[in-house]
Design an enzyme around this catalytic site. Structure first.
Site, short mmCIF file in Angstrom:
data_model
loop_
_atom_site.label_atom_id
_atom_site.label_comp_id
_atom_site.label_asym_id
_atom_site.label_seq_id
_atom_site.Cartn_x
_atom_site.Cartn_y
_atom_site.Cartn_z
N HIS A 72 0.80 -1.23 0.00
CA HIS A 72 0.00 0.00 0.00
C HIS A 72 0.83 1.27 0.00
O HIS A 72 0.27 2.35 0.20
CB HIS A 72 -0.93 0.05 1.21
CG HIS A 72 -1.99 -0.98 1.22
ND1 HIS A 72 -3.26 -0.76 0.72
CD2 HIS A 72 -1.98 -2.26 1.64
CE1 HIS A 72 -3.98 -1.85 0.87
NE2 HIS A 72 -3.24 -2.78 1.43
N LYS A 88 -7.97 14.06 4.56
CA LYS A 88 -7.12 12.87 4.53
C LYS A 88 -6.08 13.05 5.60
O LYS A 88 -5.97 14.13 6.19
CB LYS A 88 -6.46 12.71 3.15
CG LYS A 88 -5.80 14.01 2.64
CD LYS A 88 -5.20 13.87 1.25
CE LYS A 88 -6.23 13.89 0.16
NZ LYS A 88 -6.11 12.86 -0.83
N ARG A 89 -5.28 12.00 5.88
CA ARG A 89 -4.20 12.16 6.84
C ARG A 89 -3.30 13.32 6.39
O ARG A 89 -3.11 13.56 5.20
CB ARG A 89 -3.38 10.87 6.96
CG ARG A 89 -4.12 9.78 7.69
CD ARG A 89 -4.48 10.18 9.11
NE ARG A 89 -3.29 10.25 9.93
CZ ARG A 89 -2.90 9.30 10.77
NH1 ARG A 89 -3.63 8.22 10.94
NH2 ARG A 89 -1.79 9.43 11.48
N THR A 99 -8.39 6.75 -1.90
CA THR A 99 -9.74 6.20 -1.97
C THR A 99 -10.76 7.29 -1.68
O THR A 99 -11.91 7.20 -2.12
CB THR A 99 -9.92 5.04 -0.97
OG1 THR A 99 -9.34 5.42 0.28
CG2 THR A 99 -9.26 3.77 -1.47
N LYS A 125 -14.63 8.40 -3.34
CA LYS A 125 -15.87 8.76 -2.61
C LYS A 125 -16.40 10.09 -3.11
O LYS A 125 -17.61 10.26 -3.33
CB LYS A 125 -15.61 8.82 -1.10
CG LYS A 125 -15.23 7.47 -0.50
CD LYS A 125 -14.58 7.59 0.87
CE LYS A 125 -13.81 6.31 1.18
NZ LYS A 125 -12.91 6.43 2.33
#
Ligand code: 26W
Length: 837
Positions: free
Chosen positions: A369, A560-561, A668, A672
């Site tokens: 990942h 997001k992070r 990802t 969305k």
């Protein structure tokens, strides 16, 4: 929820008690929980409703397991240190098709489902992308009727809660189990023992066979807690099995008997520590011993579970084991599974090494990942030797045999040996977990087309040359149930009114929306839905950030992070650029925007925390400047999580996917947003590339250097001259360096300024700035043409079919796992008929 098929006893309650949801809700409220109407708090109602739904899940789970036991199907285990599940109630109600019944039943309590749902804590057992992907995958596996079990850790504390004080991130523990977790069922009788420490002895048996025995270990008990995973309207309920660590009984007793009560308690604490807390690092490994203990704990317990189930059915005959079992390793975190399966087969089940290796390498599959080198896990050999001595021996043996293979392929090439060895040489030798995973697996996959190509040509190139057939791509996806049907109910209804409801389970059908992209009536309705979703986000932002957003403005979102490679910094530099234009009075034709940024920084990641502080300071200056009010508002949303995203993505106009090319494995969140009709501004990175391919370049705002360009720029990168040559960027830097955003906090942003100006800046922020601003002005122009924007928005949703995790999982199943979907499903009706017969 065990998948052991026990014979159903005559006196077992019949499912007739599940006929009336209203009665069940009342029964749980009044009797299970012992409440009455005066105590109708939303927490108790939530618990009563969750138990009501759980009863139905348990019933379906039982039939699912019975079916599969009869059919003896191949099963996959998805082993992951993270499952970012979020809330379960709304999702279960959707998947079980109980919305109407639930709403009716709640009427008597005069509450809305939404209020009850809000009492549920997020199950935040993950950091970000990798953990949420695991959760989407479970939904898809169940919805596709695939026999897949998730294995994870039941962390007592999940991802920390983030609050913002004076612009800085503050972390608070996430005690998510405090008010109870009604979705789980424990099965203590199926607990497993996991060994740690001790040493290895050997003996030779009568037949002259040598045995290694791992003795004097300190054992920890792994107690399973099962969480039901409902498929979408298909009567299938799969299982997520989460392990909690506990002390073994004799552990305590031995110490206790020796008169050392406090030592006994200390040992108990040590055992219980293992599942205490999720590590909040999502991109750099830190070599902490407790983390390795978590990894081995999860892996050993899960493999033992599967082997125990196998033996219960087949005895000690493992001939067909790999025809019926496959393990998907979610990154290297559980990759010690390769060595542990060898240990279980060779030591505990007395199998010959070669046979065991054949089984291992035909059951293990590894997903990578990340390409970031700092995220690649390595464990120090001395730590391994102390904590898991027998596993170290096995890794040495795997390595010796593997290096033999390397020598055959590249005779006399000692550089190759050093390069590929599972053990990295150095002061403290390290075990390369990714290499262990590759050597021990029959499949290695990346998570987007570009990412897989980069693995093959870069990070794992030599392995690719050795075993090209192992490498494959599985582009990520997200579940359209949670990320469209559940989180955007108005859009769900609108879409269904035009193209029917099949898209929810067959997301390819979403493409038939294309027919309406130019239809005025449809566009008007599309606009109205977006507008009402924006109103909900306005409330959220008001409540948590005390900033007023306006639904007429463009909603520009990056959640997001927080990481340098994701370049929240580039975003905020553009915001500052807009602010400068406003201050200069260049507002003619300016498109009003609300910029929302959210995300957590790893607690030890200094730069990420500085970036949060900068965003907050910039937001504060802009929001209190009346000149900016009509054009620009900025908010940092604290504690971004799954539940927040359910309000955010339906309301977003512009999705920020602006990582340095070649760094984001997939992304990802981008998917969305797209599903919910946002348009992407993005680089050619991760799955952005495939999003662009699907929707077409006219419906995507592309900017920035490509991966190849970035490689060539790096060698003579001169950010200072880039800044000097860019009117906009030099103005932005001038304003930051003047201290405008930190008047009473001198120098706090020096690190950020220096990082962007550094010739070795890996993220090339300065390089992409002008290109980003150009793309942003195209965005601004496009938004002013309302009709055109609506077309683009509709086309984004209509082109998002590929990004359903159902597609991803179908590919995992067909191309890696080789599973069969449950052939025949017993419907509730048939079940009742059977019982009545
Ligand atoms: C050992 C510390 C650590 C922990 C987690 C290192 C790395 C990770 C993960 C691999 C980080 C992660 O979540 N990666 C993300 O995975 C998503 C799902 O595949 C991708 O969409 C994201 O691009 C990727 O960053």
């Amino acid at each position: 929820m065990s998948n052991k098929s026990t014979k159903i006893h005559k006196s077992e309650p019949k499912n007739t008690l599940l006929t009336d949801l209203n009665d069940d809700l009342n029964r749980h409220f009044y009797y299970t929980l012992g409440r009455d109407k005066t105590e109708g708090s939303r927490l108790y109602l939530y618990h009563a409703l969750a138990l009501t739904i759980r009863d139905r899940l348990v019933a379906k789970c039982r039939t699912t397991n019975e079916q599969r036991a009869k059919q003896k199907t191949k099963k996959a285990a998805y082993i992951s240190l993270e499952f970012l599940m979020g809330r379960a109630l709304g999702n279960a109600i959707l998947n079980l098709d109980l919305e109407q019944e639930v709403n009716k039943a709640l009427k008597q309590y005069s509450v809305e489902l939404e209020n009850v749902s809000n009492a549920e804590h997020d199950a935040g057992l993950g950091n970000g992308g990798l953990g949420r992907l695991a959760a989407c995958f479970l939904d898809s596996c169940a919805s596709l009727s695939l026999p897949v079990v998730g294995y994870g850790i039941r962390y007592e504390y999940g991802m920390f809660n983030q609050s913002i004080q004076n612009g800085y991130q503050i972390e608070q523990p996430d005690n998510w189990l405090r008010e109870g977790h009604p979705w789980e069922l424990s099965a203590p009788e199926q607990s497993k023992r996991v060994k740690f420490f001790g040493h290895v002895e050997s003996y030779t048996d009568k037949a002259g066979r040598n045995h290694r025995v791992w003795v004097n270990t300190q054992d920890v008990l792994a107690v399973p807690y099962d969480v039901p995973i409902p498929g979408y309207k298909n009567d299938v309920v799969n299982t997520l099995r989460l392990w909690k660590s506990e002390a073994t009984d004799e552990f305590n007793l031995r110490e206790f008997n020796e008169g050392s009560y406090s030592d006994a308690v200390a040992q108990k604490n040590l055992a219980e520590q293992i599942s205490m807390v999720l590590y909040p690092n999502d991109s750099s490994e830190n070599g902490k011993e407790l983390r390795l203990r978590q990894q081995y704990f999860l892996t050993s317990a899960s493999l033992q579970d599967i082997i125990d189930n196998w033996i219960a059915e087949h005895g000690e005959n493992f001939e067909e084991f790999s025809d019926f079992n496959v393990f998907q390793l979610n990154d290297t975190h559980p990759s010690i599974a390769v060595a542990e399966l060898m240990r279980l087969l060779v030591d505990d089940h007395e199998m010959e090494w070669d046979k065991a290796w054949e089984i291992t390498t035909s059951t293990m599959a590894y997903t990578n990942h990340t390409l970031l080198p700092e995220a690649l896990e390595r464990w120090s050999v001395p730590l391994f030797e102390r904590l898991l001595p027998r596993l170290l021996e096995i890794i040495y043996e795997i390595n010796a045999r593997f290096l033999g293979e390397v020598a055959t392929k590249w005779p006399g090439d000692s550089d190759k040996q050093r390069e590929l060895s599972l053990i990295e040489e150095g002061d403290v030798p390290q075990i390369r977990m990714a290499y262990l995973a590759i050597v021990g697996s029959f499949s290695v996959n990346g998570v987007a087309a570009l990412h897989t190509e980069l693995l093959k040509s870069g990070l794992f190139n030599t392995f690719y040359k050795l075993w090209p057939e192992k490498f494959n791509n599985k582009t990520n996806g997200v579940t359209p149930r949670r990320w469209l049907a559940h989180c955007n109910p108005n859009l769900k209804s609108l879409i269904s009114n035009y193209i029917g409801t099949k898209w929810v389970s067959n997301f390819d059908n979403i493409k038939s929306l294309r027919r309406f992209y130019d239809d005025k009536e449809f566009q008007d309705k599309w606009y109205a839905v977006k507008k009402s979703n924006k109103e909900q986000l306005v409330d959220l932002v008001k409540q948590h950030c005390d900033v007023e957003f306006d639904t007429n403005m463009l909603f520009d979102v990056q959640v997001k992070r927080i990481h340098e490679y994701k370049r929240q910094l580039l975003n905020i530099l553009h915001v500052i650029h807009l602010y400068i234009q406003i201050c200069k009075g260049n507002t003619e034709n300016m498109t009003p925007r609300c910029v929302l940024i959210g995300g957590k920084a790893a607690p030890g990641y200094h730069m990420a925390k500085q970036i949060i502080k900068l965003i907050n300071n910039v937001a504060e200056v802009i929001n209190k400047d009346d000149r900016a009010k009509p054009y620009l508002r900025v908010a940092f949303l604290p504690n971004y999580n799954v539940t927040a995203m359910e309000t955010i993505c339906p309301a977003t106009d512009l999705s920020e996917q602006i990582s340095t090319a070649g760094k984001e494995a997939s992304g990802t969140g981008n998917m969305k947003f797209m599903m919910n009709g946002a348009i992407t501004i993005g680089t050619l990175d991760g799955a952005n590339i495939e999003i662009l391919e699907s929707v077409g370049k006219d419906n995507f705002f592309l900017f920035g250097a490509t991966t190849e360009e970035i490689h060539s720029i790096r060698n003579n990168y001169d950010p200072i001259s880039i800044i000097n040559n860019s009117e906009n960027l030099s103005a932005v830097f001038k304003l930051i360096e003047s201290g405008h955003f930190n008047l009473f906090e001198p120098h706090i942003f020096d690190d950020i300024i220096n990082a962007v100006k550094c010739p070795s800046d890996p993220w090339l922020t300065a390089y992409d700035f002008d290109s980003y601003c150009d793309a942003q002005s195209l965005v601004s122009n496009a938004y002013q043409d309302k009709k055109q924007w609506l077309r683009m928005s509709i086309l984004n949703t209509a082109s998002s079919g590929k990004f359903s995790s159902d597609r991803t999982i179908a590919q995992y199943s067909d191309e890696i796992w080789q599973l069969k979907s449950d052939a025949k499903k017993i419907t509730d009706k048939e079940k009742l008929e059977k019982q009545h017969a």
